[in-house]
Design an enzyme around this catalytic site. Structure first.
Site, PDB file in Angstrom:
ATOM      1  N   LYS A   1       1.095  16.140  -3.238  1.00 41.24           N
ATOM      2  CA  LYS A   1       2.095  15.971  -4.292  1.00 41.24           C
ATOM      3  C   LYS A   1       1.849  16.884  -5.497  1.00 41.24           C
ATOM      4  O   LYS A   1       2.246  18.031  -5.481  1.00 41.24           O
ATOM      5  CB  LYS A   1       2.162  14.510  -4.727  1.00 41.24           C
ATOM      6  CG  LYS A   1       2.355  13.493  -3.593  1.00 41.24           C
ATOM      7  CD  LYS A   1       3.756  13.463  -3.033  1.00 41.24           C
ATOM      8  CE  LYS A   1       3.930  12.323  -2.051  1.00 41.24           C
ATOM      9  NZ  LYS A   1       5.244  12.278  -1.427  1.00 41.24           N
TER      10      LYS A   1
ATOM     11  N   ASP B   1      -6.771   7.099  -1.370  1.00 41.83           N
ATOM     12  CA  ASP B   1      -5.598   7.889  -1.044  1.00 41.83           C
ATOM     13  C   ASP B   1      -4.881   8.189  -2.359  1.00 41.83           C
ATOM     14  O   ASP B   1      -4.105   7.386  -2.865  1.00 41.83           O
ATOM     15  CB  ASP B   1      -4.687   7.123  -0.085  1.00 41.83           C
ATOM     16  CG  ASP B   1      -3.511   7.966   0.403  1.00 41.83           C
ATOM     17  OD1 ASP B   1      -3.122   8.911  -0.318  1.00 41.83           O
ATOM     18  OD2 ASP B   1      -2.967   7.672   1.482  1.00 41.83           O
TER      19      ASP B   1
ATOM     20  N   TYR C   1       0.758   3.092   1.922  1.00 42.29           N
ATOM     21  CA  TYR C   1       1.249   4.108   2.859  1.00 42.29           C
ATOM     22  C   TYR C   1       0.222   5.223   2.987  1.00 42.29           C
ATOM     23  O   TYR C   1      -0.222   5.791   1.985  1.00 42.29           O
ATOM     24  CB  TYR C   1       2.578   4.685   2.362  1.00 42.29           C
ATOM     25  CG  TYR C   1       3.153   5.756   3.267  1.00 42.29           C
ATOM     26  CD1 TYR C   1       3.774   5.416   4.462  1.00 42.29           C
ATOM     27  CD2 TYR C   1       3.067   7.095   2.922  1.00 42.29           C
ATOM     28  CE1 TYR C   1       4.304   6.387   5.289  1.00 42.29           C
ATOM     29  CE2 TYR C   1       3.600   8.080   3.743  1.00 42.29           C
ATOM     30  CZ  TYR C   1       4.217   7.719   4.931  1.00 42.29           C
ATOM     31  OH  TYR C   1       4.742   8.691   5.749  1.00 42.29           O
TER      32      TYR C   1
END
Length: 426
Positions: free
Chosen positions: A266, A238, A146
Site C-alpha cells: 500500500k 500484517d 485479511y
C-alpha cells in the site's frame, strides 16, 4: 456480489459493456465487483476524474496505496527516469540497496527486507519463513483479519464458523490455522497453553483497519508479544495497510510493540505495486542461505525500488503525518456533526489516517461486535455519496492522504451533507 450500473453516464456505460464481454464481471479484482463502476480517465492529488466529466474527492485512494495522493510528481518522475535504463535486469542494482536501507531505517526494529509485488505474496513469505524457522505448522490468526486471497489464508464466516470463502478453494489448506476473536488476550493465552509447542506463528493486523479500523485494547499487543516470546512462536504483523500510513514506523512504532516479521505494501511506494517482508536477521537470513525459498521475477525491480526510494525519501524529508492527522480529525468531527444535524445514528471511529463510518452506537472491539452496527445501511449511503462526488468504500473505511487539504475538506463535508440529507429524508 453485484453493483448497480443504472446510474452510469454514457461513456462509462459503453466501456462497462465492452469490459463485460472480455473480463469476468467487468473488473480485474473481485473487490471491485461491489464498488463503483464509473470509469476513471485520470487522477491527481486527492481527486478522481471520470471519463464522463465527473469529479470525485477520493477517500478510497485505490484501496489505500495513494498515501501521497495520486500521481505524486516526485515518485512518478523518479520511476520514469530510473526505468529509462531498464526495468528487469535479472540481477542486482543500486536502487535495491538504497530501498532496503531506507525501509529498515524507517522501521527501526527490522534488520533486513525482501521486496515483492503484492501484500498477499509477502504474507506467504512470512508464513513460510515462520514455519521453516520453527519446524512447526500451526498459525494463530484472528476473525475478520485479511491476509490475502490465496487458498491458505482467505476466510469467511458461515453459520458462525470460519472457513473457505470461495468456490474452488481447498478448505483443507486452512486446517493449520487457529482462528480466534481479536482483542481477547485470555483466549490467546489459553490456546498457547494448550498447543504452544505446535504454534509456528501468530499473524495479526496490529490495528484492524481492513474491517472497522479497530485499535488493539491497551496491553493486548504487549501480551501477544510476550506469549510468542515465551513459547518460541514468530510474531507477524500484517502492516500491508497500516505500514508507513500510521507513521514511518507504522503500527509497530505507534503501539510500541516490535514483531519478528512484518509485511508491507500500500503506502510504501506512492501507488506503485510493491510489497515488502521485513524482519530480524536471525529469521531473514534463512532466505539468504536458500534454506527457505522466496522468489519472484519482478521482486526488487527498477520500477519498484525507485518508487520505494522516492516515497520514503519524501516521507523522511517532508513528513505529512501531522497534516494528515489534522485533516482526518477535522473530517471525522465534521461527519459526526452532519449526522447529528440530520438526526442519524452515524458512528465515525478509528484513526485520522484511516477511519470507519457506519450506523449504530455499539462498542466495537472485534469483528463480532462490528457486526452489531448497521453496516448495510452505510453501504447504501455509500452509493449516494458516490452520486454526490465522494469516492469511498462501501465497507465504511475512509483513507486520508497527504494530498487532502482545505479544499478537499470543504468539498467532502458539503457533498456528504447532501447525501445524508437524502438519507434522512427517506
Amino acid at each position: 456480489m453485484s453493483s448497480d450500473s443504472s446510474r452510469l453516464l454514457p461513456r462509462s456505460e459503453e466501456l462497462r459493456e465492452r469490459a463485460l464481454k472480455r473480463t469476468p464481471g467487468g473488473v480485474h479484482s473481485n473487490v471491485r465487483l461491489s464498488g463503483a463502476q464509473d470509469f476513471i480517465a485520470r487522477a491527481k492529488g486527492a481527486w478522481l476524474y471520470s471519463v464522463d466529466g465527473r469529479d470525485y474527492v477520493d477517500y478510497l485512494l485505490g484501496q489505500g496505496p495513494n498515501f501521497l495522493g495520486h500521481a505524486p510528481e516526485q515518485v512518478v518522475d523518479a520511476v520514469a527516469e530510473a526505468c529509462r535504463g531498464g526495468v528487469i535486469y535479472g540481477g542486482q542494482h543500486e536502487l535495491e540497496v538504497r530501498a532496503s536501507e531506507l525501509v529498515c531505517r524507517a522501521l527501526g526494529w527490522a534488520d533486513m527486507v525482501r521486496f515483492g509485488v503484492s501484500g498477499t505474496e509477502s504474507v506467504q513469505g512470512a508464513l513460510r519463513l515462520a514455519r521453516g524457522a520453527t519446524g512447526r505448522t500451526k498459525v494463530v490468526r484472528f476473525e475478520g483479519h485479511y491476509h490475502g486471497w490465496l487458498d491458505n489464508v482467505l476466510t469467511a464466516v458461515r453459520d458462525g464458523k470460519w472457513g473457505a470463502a470461495s468456490a474452488g478453494q481447498l478448505s483443507s489448506h486452512l486446517d493449520d490455522f487457529i482462528v480466534l476473536p481479536w482483542n481477547d488476550a485470555d483466549r490467546l493465552a489459553a490456546v498457547f497453553e494448550e498447543e504452544g509447542d505446535q504454534i509456528a506463528a501468530v499473524i495479526t493486523e496490529p490495528v484492524m483497519i481492513n474491517a472497522g479500523v479497530i485499535e488493539p485494547l491497551p496491553g493486548y499487543l504487549e501480551r501477544m508479544r510476550e506469549l510468542c516470546t515465551r513459547y518460541g512462536a514468530v510474531l507477524i504483523f500484517d502492516e500491508v495497510i497500516s505500514g508507513f500510513r500510521l507513521g514511518l514506523g507504522g503500527a509497530a512504532e505507534r503501539y510500541g510493540v516490535e514483531p519478528d516479521l512484518a509485511t508491507y505494501g500500500k503506502a510504501i511506494a506512492g501507488g506503485f505495486p510493491v510489497s515488502a517482508l521485513a524482519g530480524r536477521e536471525s529469521l531473514m537470513s534463512r532466505l539468504g542461505t536458500g534454506e527457505v525459498n522466496h522468489s519472484g521475477t519482478f521482486n526488487g525491480s527498477v520500477m519498484a525500488t525507485a518508487a520505494v526510494v522516492a516515497t520514503l525519501t519524501s516521507l523522511f524529508e517532508d513528513p505529512p503525518y501531522e497534516r494528515v492527522a489534522k485533516h482526518g480529525n477535522t473530517l471525522m468531527i465534521g461527519l459526526r456533526d452532519i449526522g447529528q444535524e440530520y438526526g442519524l445514528p452515524l458512528r465515525v471511529a478509528g484513526l485520522p489516517p484511516a477511519f470507519h463510518v457506519a450506523f449504530g452506537d455499539a462498542p466495537v472491539t472485534d469483528y463480532r461486535s462490528l457486526q452489531q452496527l448497521d453496516l448495510a445501511r452505510y453501504e447504501r449511503l455509500s452509493k449516494a455519496l458516490l452520486e454526490n462526488g465522494l469516492w469511498v468504500a462501501g465497507r465504511g473505511v475512509w483513507y486520508v492522504s497527504a494530498a487532502h487539504g482545505e479544499d478537499e475538506l470543504d468539498a467532502a463535508l458539503t457533498r456528504f451533507a447532501a447525501a445524508v440529507a437524502g438519507e434522512a429524508g427517506r
